[in-house]
Motif scaffolding. Structure first.
Motif, PDB file in Angstrom:
ATOM      1  N   ILE A 185     -35.365  57.516  -8.330  1.00  0.00           N
ATOM      2  CA  ILE A 185     -35.137  58.953  -8.556  1.00  0.00           C
ATOM      3  C   ILE A 185     -36.302  59.554  -9.328  1.00  0.00           C
ATOM      4  O   ILE A 185     -36.815  60.637  -8.993  1.00  0.00           O
ATOM      5  N   LYS A 186     -36.747  58.851 -10.364  1.00  0.00           N
ATOM      6  CA  LYS A 186     -37.870  59.351 -11.172  1.00  0.00           C
ATOM      7  C   LYS A 186     -39.140  59.488 -10.326  1.00  0.00           C
ATOM      8  O   LYS A 186     -39.937  60.419 -10.520  1.00  0.00           O
ATOM      9  N   GLU A 187     -39.310  58.583  -9.359  1.00  0.00           N
ATOM     10  CA  GLU A 187     -40.494  58.626  -8.499  1.00  0.00           C
ATOM     11  C   GLU A 187     -40.333  59.587  -7.333  1.00  0.00           C
ATOM     12  O   GLU A 187     -41.235  59.724  -6.502  1.00  0.00           O
ATOM     13  N   GLY A 188     -39.182  60.253  -7.235  1.00  0.00           N
ATOM     14  CA  GLY A 188     -38.950  61.209  -6.169  1.00  0.00           C
ATOM     15  C   GLY A 188     -38.625  60.591  -4.826  1.00  0.00           C
ATOM     16  O   GLY A 188     -38.723  61.246  -3.784  1.00  0.00           O
ATOM     17  N   LEU A 189     -38.205  59.319  -4.831  1.00  0.00           N
ATOM     18  CA  LEU A 189     -37.898  58.625  -3.581  1.00  0.00           C
ATOM     19  C   LEU A 189     -36.449  58.812  -3.156  1.00  0.00           C
ATOM     20  O   LEU A 189     -36.134  58.765  -1.966  1.00  0.00           O
ATOM     21  N   LEU A 190     -35.545  58.970  -4.120  1.00  0.00           N
ATOM     22  CA  LEU A 190     -34.126  59.177  -3.853  1.00  0.00           C
ATOM     23  C   LEU A 190     -33.599  60.269  -4.767  1.00  0.00           C
ATOM     24  O   LEU A 190     -34.271  60.669  -5.723  1.00  0.00           O
ATOM     25  N   SER A 200     -35.291  47.204   1.440  1.00  0.00           N
ATOM     26  CA  SER A 200     -36.338  46.198   1.292  1.00  0.00           C
ATOM     27  C   SER A 200     -37.670  46.831   0.897  1.00  0.00           C
ATOM     28  O   SER A 200     -38.357  46.364  -0.011  1.00  0.00           O
ATOM     29  N   LYS A 201     -38.009  47.932   1.567  1.00  0.00           N
ATOM     30  CA  LYS A 201     -39.286  48.599   1.277  1.00  0.00           C
ATOM     31  C   LYS A 201     -39.299  49.182  -0.135  1.00  0.00           C
ATOM     32  O   LYS A 201     -40.249  48.968  -0.903  1.00  0.00           O
ATOM     33  N   LEU A 202     -38.244  49.901  -0.508  1.00  0.00           N
ATOM     34  CA  LEU A 202     -38.223  50.534  -1.827  1.00  0.00           C
ATOM     35  C   LEU A 202     -38.067  49.499  -2.938  1.00  0.00           C
ATOM     36  O   LEU A 202     -38.588  49.691  -4.049  1.00  0.00           O
ATOM     37  N   ALA A 203     -37.364  48.404  -2.648  1.00  0.00           N
ATOM     38  CA  ALA A 203     -37.237  47.345  -3.652  1.00  0.00           C
ATOM     39  C   ALA A 203     -38.600  46.751  -3.968  1.00  0.00           C
ATOM     40  O   ALA A 203     -38.908  46.441  -5.134  1.00  0.00           O
ATOM     41  N   GLN A 204     -39.430  46.586  -2.939  1.00  0.00           N
ATOM     42  CA  GLN A 204     -40.767  46.048  -3.176  1.00  0.00           C
ATOM     43  C   GLN A 204     -41.601  47.005  -4.019  1.00  0.00           C
ATOM     44  O   GLN A 204     -42.375  46.577  -4.885  1.00  0.00           O
ATOM     45  N   LEU A 205     -41.439  48.311  -3.804  1.00  0.00           N
ATOM     46  CA  LEU A 205     -42.141  49.291  -4.641  1.00  0.00           C
ATOM     47  C   LEU A 205     -41.684  49.174  -6.093  1.00  0.00           C
ATOM     48  O   LEU A 205     -42.497  49.267  -7.021  1.00  0.00           O
ATOM     49  N   PHE A 206     -40.371  48.970  -6.288  1.00  0.00           N
ATOM     50  CA  PHE A 206     -39.843  48.824  -7.642  1.00  0.00           C
ATOM     51  C   PHE A 206     -40.420  47.580  -8.311  1.00  0.00           C
ATOM     52  O   PHE A 206     -40.801  47.614  -9.483  1.00  0.00           O
ATOM     53  N   ILE A 207     -40.487  46.472  -7.571  1.00  0.00           N
ATOM     54  CA  ILE A 207     -41.027  45.234  -8.126  1.00  0.00           C
ATOM     55  C   ILE A 207     -42.489  45.407  -8.511  1.00  0.00           C
ATOM     56  O   ILE A 207     -42.924  44.959  -9.586  1.00  0.00           O
ATOM     57  N   GLU A 208     -43.256  46.058  -7.648  1.00  0.00           N
ATOM     58  CA  GLU A 208     -44.671  46.296  -7.962  1.00  0.00           C
ATOM     59  C   GLU A 208     -44.814  47.175  -9.194  1.00  0.00           C
ATOM     60  O   GLU A 208     -45.702  46.971 -10.024  1.00  0.00           O
ATOM     61  N   GLY A 209     -43.930  48.176  -9.314  1.00  0.00           N
ATOM     62  CA  GLY A 209     -43.964  49.023 -10.508  1.00  0.00           C
ATOM     63  C   GLY A 209     -43.611  48.245 -11.764  1.00  0.00           C
ATOM     64  O   GLY A 209     -44.219  48.451 -12.823  1.00  0.00           O
ATOM     65  N   GLU A 260     -38.159  37.943 -13.112  1.00  0.00           N
ATOM     66  CA  GLU A 260     -36.698  37.843 -13.084  1.00  0.00           C
ATOM     67  C   GLU A 260     -36.102  38.957 -12.231  1.00  0.00           C
ATOM     68  O   GLU A 260     -35.124  38.733 -11.501  1.00  0.00           O
ATOM     69  N   TYR A 261     -36.674  40.164 -12.299  1.00  0.00           N
ATOM     70  CA  TYR A 261     -36.216  41.250 -11.432  1.00  0.00           C
ATOM     71  C   TYR A 261     -36.338  40.830  -9.962  1.00  0.00           C
ATOM     72  O   TYR A 261     -35.397  41.001  -9.165  1.00  0.00           O
ATOM     73  N   ALA A 262     -37.509  40.307  -9.598  1.00  0.00           N
ATOM     74  CA  ALA A 262     -37.729  39.905  -8.206  1.00  0.00           C
ATOM     75  C   ALA A 262     -36.753  38.805  -7.795  1.00  0.00           C
ATOM     76  O   ALA A 262     -36.234  38.813  -6.665  1.00  0.00           O
ATOM     77  N   ARG A 263     -36.501  37.882  -8.688  1.00  0.00           N
ATOM     78  CA  ARG A 263     -35.589  36.780  -8.367  1.00  0.00           C
ATOM     79  C   ARG A 263     -34.181  37.301  -8.101  1.00  0.00           C
ATOM     80  O   ARG A 263     -33.529  36.909  -7.126  1.00  0.00           O
ATOM     81  N   GLN A 264     -33.688  38.196  -8.973  1.00  0.00           N
ATOM     82  CA  GLN A 264     -32.342  38.738  -8.785  1.00  0.00           C
ATOM     83  C   GLN A 264     -32.244  39.562  -7.506  1.00  0.00           C
ATOM     84  O   GLN A 264     -31.255  39.467  -6.772  1.00  0.00           O
ATOM     85  N   ILE A 265     -33.259  40.365  -7.231  1.00  0.00           N
ATOM     86  CA  ILE A 265     -33.246  41.189  -6.028  1.00  0.00           C
ATOM     87  C   ILE A 265     -33.204  40.309  -4.782  1.00  0.00           C
ATOM     88  O   ILE A 265     -32.421  40.541  -3.860  1.00  0.00           O
ATOM     89  N   ALA A 287     -26.886  46.204 -14.002  1.00  0.00           N
ATOM     90  CA  ALA A 287     -27.859  46.961 -14.799  1.00  0.00           C
ATOM     91  C   ALA A 287     -29.171  47.105 -14.039  1.00  0.00           C
ATOM     92  O   ALA A 287     -29.814  48.167 -14.069  1.00  0.00           O
ATOM     93  N   LEU A 288     -29.574  46.046 -13.340  1.00  0.00           N
ATOM     94  CA  LEU A 288     -30.813  46.103 -12.570  1.00  0.00           C
ATOM     95  C   LEU A 288     -30.706  47.115 -11.436  1.00  0.00           C
ATOM     96  O   LEU A 288     -31.640  47.893 -11.200  1.00  0.00           O
ATOM     97  N   VAL A 289     -29.569  47.124 -10.731  1.00  0.00           N
ATOM     98  CA  VAL A 289     -29.389  48.093  -9.637  1.00  0.00           C
ATOM     99  C   VAL A 289     -29.477  49.516 -10.176  1.00  0.00           C
ATOM    100  O   VAL A 289     -30.132  50.384  -9.589  1.00  0.00           O
ATOM    101  N   GLY A 290     -28.817  49.750 -11.319  1.00  0.00           N
ATOM    102  CA  GLY A 290     -28.879  51.072 -11.922  1.00  0.00           C
ATOM    103  C   GLY A 290     -30.296  51.466 -12.299  1.00  0.00           C
ATOM    104  O   GLY A 290     -30.737  52.600 -12.060  1.00  0.00           O
ATOM    105  N   ALA A 291     -31.040  50.502 -12.879  1.00  0.00           N
ATOM    106  CA  ALA A 291     -32.428  50.780 -13.260  1.00  0.00           C
ATOM    107  C   ALA A 291     -33.304  51.027 -12.038  1.00  0.00           C
ATOM    108  O   ALA A 291     -34.194  51.885 -12.049  1.00  0.00           O
ATOM    109  N   MET A 292     -33.033  50.276 -10.970  1.00  0.00           N
ATOM    110  CA  MET A 292     -33.822  50.431  -9.754  1.00  0.00           C
ATOM    111  C   MET A 292     -33.626  51.811  -9.138  1.00  0.00           C
ATOM    112  O   MET A 292     -34.604  52.497  -8.800  1.00  0.00           O
TER     113      MET A 292
END
Length: 413
Positions: free
Chosen positions: A200-205, A122-131, A143-148, A190-195
């Motif tokens: 990973i790019k942000e150094g979170l996972l 939940s926390k990291l998903a919100q960071l992704f949405i903000e990004g 649409e990303y937020a809606r699917q998540i 595709a969205l999960v993969g992008a997330m």
């Protein structure tokens, strides 16, 4: 607590209240359209929350899905959905949860261990949405937020993000596929993969469990209205409100996307040049697009202008889904995107080149030269293509088959 059962509708959910003479401040309503889905309304707080009630291993459990979507009117007259969940999304989420239950999986997020370090999905998903809001087009981020919120949060919200596995991803995607939503299953994968890639790019996972997932083959929509269907639709629109008829006809006569037509504002329409200039922010391709208004399309816009108020062109469309249902009941099936596809086919049949059709539709022009060096606006080519489209539609509506001479008034009463 009183429990009331009825078939939910969006209008009813929006107006649902605790009865004035009801002794409790809270009341639960149950949806006959989706077994197990309920709505709790709170008199004191004014909140309305969708929930599901289910039984797992003999124990009855309750799971909140989310607050009811709130729709507000902006200064520009546009209806905007604020934070919350629509009835359709609540039913879809309930379908996913009961699908998990049918496979022996407890859909309750609380069954997952809490994350001691706070890096929950939940926390990291919100960071992704903000990004996404900073780097993607507004419509894409929404649409990303809606699917998540609709497909991923119910299963993963409190999970430690790094604990999610390929099996977890397949379980959620499989539940969407089982509902028959192949396209949405692929989009969500595709969205999960992008997330995960962004994390990973942000150094979170460090690991992406959604790489190289098999995608279910999609059958692209191919429906094109036949000439008799076009004529039946055109004549059936004569019995609809003026703006509704104008909307569907503009979709057909310009070949533009349904959302672009519905969102047309008068500031985009050049009445002197007879052009509709779409800003980049309002197009799917994120490219500015000028649409010549010719023939019947121009006549429709002029007629609308005579009765217009500042702001949006189409201010009284009502529920387009309701209009479509009424037309379908009359034997006509006017899905707006089918009209875009039909317009393309009619232009091709009229001898318009594939390149010029792409210009009309605002498709990307192939080749490095087109992208970097050719700055021609192709307005003459687009106008010529749309005049041929206008002629083809007119011939169909008038009952001619390109050779016959039978004539029926275009503006049938």
């Amino acid at each position: 607590m009183k429990q009331t059962t009825l078939k939910f509708t969006t209008r009813w959910v929006t107006s649902a209240r605790v009865p004035p003479d009801y002794p409790d401040d809270r009341i639960d309503f149950w949806d006959t359209g989706r077994r197990g889905l309920g709505l709790r309304v709170n008199r004191k707080t004014g909140s309305k929350v969708y929930f599901v009630m289910y039984r797992y291993q003999g124990v009855q459990r309750r799971l909140a899905l989310g607050s009811v979507e709130i729709v507000v009117m902006g200064e520009d007259g546009l209806a905007t959905a604020k934070a919350g969940m629509s009835l359709a999304e609540a039913r879809k989420r309930a379908d996913i949860l009961f699908g998990m239950l049918a496979r022996g999986i407890d859909p309750r997020p609380a069954a997952a261990p809490p994350a001691p370090d706070g890096d929950t999905f939940s926390k990291l998903a919100q960071l992704f949405i903000e990004g996404a809001k900073k780097t993607k087009r507004p419509r894409t981020a929404i649409e990303y937020a809606r699917q998540i919120n609709a497909y991923l949060m119910p299963a993963w919200a409190p999970r430690i993000a790094s604990s999610l596995t390929r099996a977890d991803v397949k379980t959620v995607i499989g539940a969407i596929e089982q509902r028959g939503s192949t396209v949405m299953a692929n989009r969500t994968a595709a969205l999960v993969g992008a997330m995960f890639g962004w994390w990973i790019k942000e150094g979170l996972l460090a690991i992406n469990p959604a790489t190289k997932l098999d995608r279910t083959p999609e059958t692209p929509p191919k429906r094109i209205l036949s000439d008799p269907e076009i004529r039946e639709l055109w004549l059936a629109l004569n019995r609809q409100p003026g703006q509704v008829a104008a909307y569907f006809r503009i979709c057909l006569l310009t070949g533009q996307r349904r959302s672009e037509v519905a969102g047309m504002v008068w500031s985009e329409v050049d009445m002197e040049e007879a052009q509709w200039r779409l800003p980049a922010a309002r197009t799917k391709a994120n490219r500015g697009h000028a649409v010549p208004l010719v023939g019947e399309a121009w006549a429709i816009v002029q007629a609308l202008r005579n009765t217009a108020v500042p702001g949006r062109v189409f201010t009284d469309l009502g529920s387009l889904s309701g209009v479509i249902k009424r037309l379908q009941a009359a034997g006509v099936n006017p899905r707006p995107h089918d009209l875009r596809r039909t317009a393309s086919s009619l232009m091709a049949r009229a001898g318009v080149t594939e390149f010029d059709i792409g210009c009309v539709l605002n498709h990307a022009k192939p080749g490095m030269a087109s992208k970097h060096y050719i700055k021609h606006d192709y307005q003459n080519e687009k106008a010529r293509a749309l005049r041929r489209l206008d002629g083809a539609v007119k011939a169909i509506v008038e009952g001619r088959d390109h050779r016959g001479d039978k004539v029926v008034a275009l503006h049938a009463s």
